[in-house]
Design an enzyme around this catalytic site. Structure first.
Site, mmCIF file in Angstrom:
data_model
loop_
_atom_site.group_PDB
_atom_site.id
_atom_site.type_symbol
_atom_site.label_atom_id
_atom_site.label_comp_id
_atom_site.label_asym_id
_atom_site.label_seq_id
_atom_site.Cartn_x
_atom_site.Cartn_y
_atom_site.Cartn_z
ATOM 1 N N SER A 86 0.791 -1.233 0.000
ATOM 2 C CA SER A 86 0.000 0.000 0.000
ATOM 3 C C SER A 86 0.825 1.286 0.000
ATOM 4 O O SER A 86 0.245 2.375 -0.060
ATOM 5 C CB SER A 86 -0.955 0.011 1.204
ATOM 6 O OG SER A 86 -2.060 -0.819 0.955
ATOM 7 N N LYS B 47 -0.011 3.747 -2.668
ATOM 8 C CA LYS B 47 -1.035 4.794 -2.578
ATOM 9 C C LYS B 47 -0.428 6.198 -2.532
ATOM 10 O O LYS B 47 -1.146 7.182 -2.751
ATOM 11 C CB LYS B 47 -1.931 4.546 -1.370
ATOM 12 C CG LYS B 47 -2.787 3.279 -1.503
ATOM 13 C CD LYS B 47 -3.690 3.082 -0.301
ATOM 14 C CE LYS B 47 -4.644 1.910 -0.506
ATOM 15 N NZ LYS B 47 -4.021 0.596 -0.309
ATOM 16 N N SER C 206 -6.062 3.379 4.609
ATOM 17 C CA SER C 206 -5.547 2.612 3.478
ATOM 18 C C SER C 206 -6.645 1.850 2.758
ATOM 19 O O SER C 206 -6.435 0.735 2.266
ATOM 20 C CB SER C 206 -4.449 1.635 3.946
ATOM 21 O OG SER C 206 -3.654 1.222 2.864
ATOM 22 N N LYS D 132 2.955 6.464 4.917
ATOM 23 C CA LYS D 132 2.140 5.367 4.379
ATOM 24 C C LYS D 132 2.722 4.004 4.720
ATOM 25 O O LYS D 132 3.894 3.731 4.478
ATOM 26 C CB LYS D 132 2.023 5.487 2.854
ATOM 27 C CG LYS D 132 0.956 4.584 2.275
ATOM 28 C CD LYS D 132 -0.430 5.038 2.691
ATOM 29 C CE LYS D 132 -1.479 3.951 2.614
ATOM 30 N NZ LYS D 132 -1.383 2.931 3.674
#
Length: 450
Positions: A67, A70, A131, A256
């Protein structure tokens, strides 16, 4: 026989001594190698302001990023908002793809109604804080029409930002096998996004440089999605290093996390203390037993942050007005003065180990377009840029910068030099003519005596 036995005995006695001496005389490992002992597949630490690399470990090997993908979706979202292509209040209506993915609670998601309508801001907050994968796909579809077309944008932007070794197969970072057979065309059923730690750090660097407002959302520890409605869902930020969370670290406000079976437990974190911001990336972190966990990735990140904040500081390497010992001025052609003094315009600061300040020396780099054959042509203004200064480390490892741009500061003229009038230029030409004539004659005469 006895002599042979004695020789063998001597060899057995000397062998351990020789081995010890070989170990002792090996070059000492660097502080970074000795001090951190990170149990990760890759890691990197950079200064967020300049992009100076403070530490790296296997940072050029492409690994799963999960993730952390992202961050690219966030970058393209902010860019689309900035260009007026979409707005924060714009509503998104569910597609079959996003609806089905949103119902899968085995991966990070906020369930979305099949007949629901959601603002881009709501979806962005779900993506940045929780997320949420379906929310991410919804943003990709809003910007590009389809996730497949969004992949084209991701690849193009990656090239623009100078990322290397990347592979994007979706907007979320999930393994394609979790997309229920709806993964973008042209990608494999088991594909997953890849990138080296250095490129992940570069992506984070550009995100914070170009859109620092992302931290306003990534710094939120917890929030309720659609608060006050029957659809409200509690979102706890996966970044457990934020204030008030279990692995809290002073100064952390992003960025993140990423976790899949393939990528392991990874994290791109950023923290600021005393005016200095750093970005850390850890990939596939494990504990001392070799087991991946949320704690392992945050422990590794903590070690990087501690290393950065305790060992490094922004230091002034070169003061304003500094003059180079070997070149304090530049010859001037067609001027009322034969030379002009030069100096560093602004102080040069850099994040370095405080103990290594004396290892950095200034290097003058003249602008060859202005300084031709080592000479400037009048007229010359005061403060005219004639080059720049870089710093060179005399010993030890220097990891360089996350981008191709090397930090520097301008070198300028400290005074003006007017251009000589036509009469003075004529006299100079005559003087140069006779000087050259004299030198030629003396060289000719001296040739007879060689």
């Amino acid at each position: 026989m006895k002599s042979s036995w004695n020789k063998a005995l001597v060899r057995w006695i000397l062998l351990p001594i020789l081995l010890v001496s070989l170990v002792v005389t090996q070059p000492a490992a660097t502080d970074a190698e000795v001090g951190l002992n990170l149990t990760v597949d890759a890691a990197i630490l950079i200064d967020a302001d300049s992009g100076k690399i403070l530490y790296e470990q296997n940072a050029d090997t492409a690994l799963g990023i999960a993730s952390m993908t992202k961050m690219m979706t966030e970058y393209l979202l902010f860019e689309a908002i900035e260009k007026g292509q979409i707005t924060w209040d714009q509503q998104y209506s569910m597609t079959n793809y996003t609806y089905k993915i949103s119902q899968d609670r085995s991966s990070s998601n906020v369930p979305l109604r099949e007949d629901g309508s959601y603002s881009i801001r709501e979806l962005y907050e779900a993506m940045a804080i929780y997320s949420a994968n379906a929310a991410t796909i919804a943003i990709a579809e809003t910007i590009a029409g389809t996730e497949e077309q969004f992949l084209v944008m991701m690849n193009k932007k990656a090239d623009e930002l100078g990322l290397e070794g990347y592979k994007f197969v979706n907007s979320t970072g999930l393994n394609n096998s979790h997309l229920q057979g709806m993964h973008p065309k042209g990608t494999g059923q088991e594909d997953e996004n890849l990138m080296p730690a250095k490129s992940v750090a570069k992506l984070a660097y550009h995100l914070l440089k170009d859109y620092p407002e992302v931290l306003e959302t990534t710094s939120i520890p917890k929030k309720i999605f659609r608060e006050g409605t029957s659809d409200e869902i509690y979102m706890l930020n996966w970044n457990s290093m934020l204030p008030g969370l279990v692995f809290e670290y002073e100064g952390v406000d992003g960025l993140k996390t990423g976790t899949t079976d393939f990528a392991g437990h990874s994290f791109t974190g950023t923290a600021e203390r005393n005016g200095m911001r750093v970005i850390a990336v850890v990939m596939k972190a494990v504990d001392s037993e070799g087991v991946g966990s949320y704690k392992a990735r945050f422990d590794a990140t903590r070690a990087l942050f501690d290393y950065g904040f305790t060992q490094f500081a922004k230091e002034e390497i070169i003061p304003a007005g500094y003059q180079f010992k070997k070149q304090k001025d530049i010859p001037v052609n067609k001027g009322k003065e034969d030379q002009v003094a030069i100096a560093v315009k602004e102080p040069f600061e850099m994040v370095i180990k405080s103990s290594e300040k004396d290892l950095y020396t200034p290097k003058l780099v003249l602008d060859e377009k202005k300084v031709k054959d080592g000479t400037l042509e009048a007229a010359i203004k005061k403060g005219e840029v004639v080059g720049h200064v870089e710093v060179v480390k005399s010993e030890g490892t220097d990891y360089g910068y996350i981008t191709d741009v090397t930090a520097s500061t301008d070198v300028v003229t400290t005074e003006a030099v007017e251009r000589s009038n036509w009469f003075a230029l004529g006299m100079q030409a005559i003087g140069h003519f006779f000087a050259n004539l004299w030198h030629g004659a003396t060289d000719f005469v001296s040739g007879f005596f060689k």
